[in-house]
Design an enzyme around this catalytic site. Structure first.
Site, PDB file in Angstrom:
ATOM      1  N   GLU A   1       0.899  -1.022  -0.110  1.00 42.51           N
ATOM      2  CA  GLU A   1      -0.083   0.111   0.131  1.00 42.51           C
ATOM      3  C   GLU A   1       0.767   1.255   0.035  1.00 42.51           C
ATOM      4  O   GLU A   1       0.654   2.267   0.728  1.00 42.51           O
ATOM      5  CB  GLU A   1      -0.877   0.032   1.165  1.00 42.51           C
ATOM      6  CG  GLU A   1      -1.929  -1.239   1.361  1.00 42.51           C
ATOM      7  CD  GLU A   1      -3.060  -1.173   0.563  1.00 42.51           C
ATOM      8  OE1 GLU A   1      -3.208  -0.366  -0.419  1.00 42.51           O
ATOM      9  OE2 GLU A   1      -4.062  -1.930   0.494  1.00 42.51           O
TER      10      GLU A   1
ATOM     11  N   GLN B   1       0.957   3.961  -1.733  1.00 44.60           N
ATOM     12  CA  GLN B   1       0.289   5.020  -2.230  1.00 44.60           C
ATOM     13  C   GLN B   1      -0.314   5.854  -0.596  1.00 44.60           C
ATOM     14  O   GLN B   1      -0.677   6.828  -0.607  1.00 44.60           O
ATOM     15  CB  GLN B   1      -1.045   4.749  -2.917  1.00 44.60           C
ATOM     16  CG  GLN B   1      -2.198   4.279  -2.441  1.00 44.60           C
ATOM     17  CD  GLN B   1      -1.960   2.758  -2.250  1.00 44.60           C
ATOM     18  OE1 GLN B   1      -1.097   2.099  -2.708  1.00 44.60           O
ATOM     19  NE2 GLN B   1      -3.071   2.283  -1.682  1.00 44.60           N
TER      20      GLN B   1
END
Ligand code: ADP
Ligand code: ZN
Length: 188
Positions: free
Chosen positions: A86, A88
């Site tokens: 993850e 981002q």
């Protein structure tokens, strides 16, 4: 070891198998007797607090951290592989952290969404795609037509989300689906 580091990135929409592929690479590194440390942003606590979780039920141990720079404090000199899920969603400069680790000779494997629910580039992922040595882009299956899905459909109370809805909305009755370019809908 100088000269041995690099960055790999696994990207795609939700349900494309990014976490599954990240977990597979972690397992293979462990079989090769490499020392692996895995990280995820502290905000993502679906299924498991201290693990990377795939929608297919597979998990791998991971340290949940808030700021990207904290990864540097958790990595030892003898760590060979740094896995980050993850990407981002990290606060701070995850790109500089990945560059530093790769320059130190570590294999850095990142996984993350390349697009937000509107189909726009998401957080640090586009920059990581540019600087990585190896890029893997995965497709999910479109739940509407059965084609290859490059996008993530956001639904709020069963209806396509509005373009101006915040990317992260706490407490809303929302749902995400894998969809292809043609079946993906954003209300303007
Ligand atoms: P990501 O990290 O990209 O969100 P995961 O690794 O968590 O993906 O989940 C991938 C798994 O999700 C697949 O192996 C499959 O079992 C399941 N899955 C559920 N819905 C879909 C879909 N629409 N397309 C592909 N896989 C799906
Ligand atoms: Zn479709």
């Amino acid at each position: 070891m100088k000269g041995s580091g690099w960055i790999e990135i696994i990207c795609g929409g939700m349900f494309s198998g990014k976490s599954e592929e990240l977990i597979r690479r972690i397992r293979r590194a462990e079989i090769a007797k490499l020392k692996v440390k895995a990280f995820k942003p502290a905000i993502d606590d679906r299924y498991h607090e201290q693990a990377i979780a795939s929608h297919n039920g597979r998990i791998a141990d991971a340290i949940a951290i808030k700021d990207a720079a904290d990864i540097l404090n958790q990595v030892d000199c003898d760590t060979d592989v740094v896995a980050i899920d993850e990407v981002q969603f990290f606060q701070g400069d995850i790109v500089t952290v990945c560059q530093k680790l790769a320059d130190q000779g570590k294999r850095v494997i990142c996984a993350g969404l390349d697009q937000d629910f509107r189909g726009y580039a998401f957080g640090a992922t586009p920059t990581l795609l540019a600087i990585a040595e190896y890029v893997t882009k995965l497709q999910a299956i479109c739940v509407v037509c059965g084609g290859e899905a490059s996008r993530t459909q956001r639904l709020i109370n069963g209806k396509p989300a509005h373009d101006r809805d915040p990317v992260i909305q706490v407490g809303a009755a929302e749902q995400y689906e894998a969809r292809c370019r043609q079946c993906h809908e954003v209300v303007l």
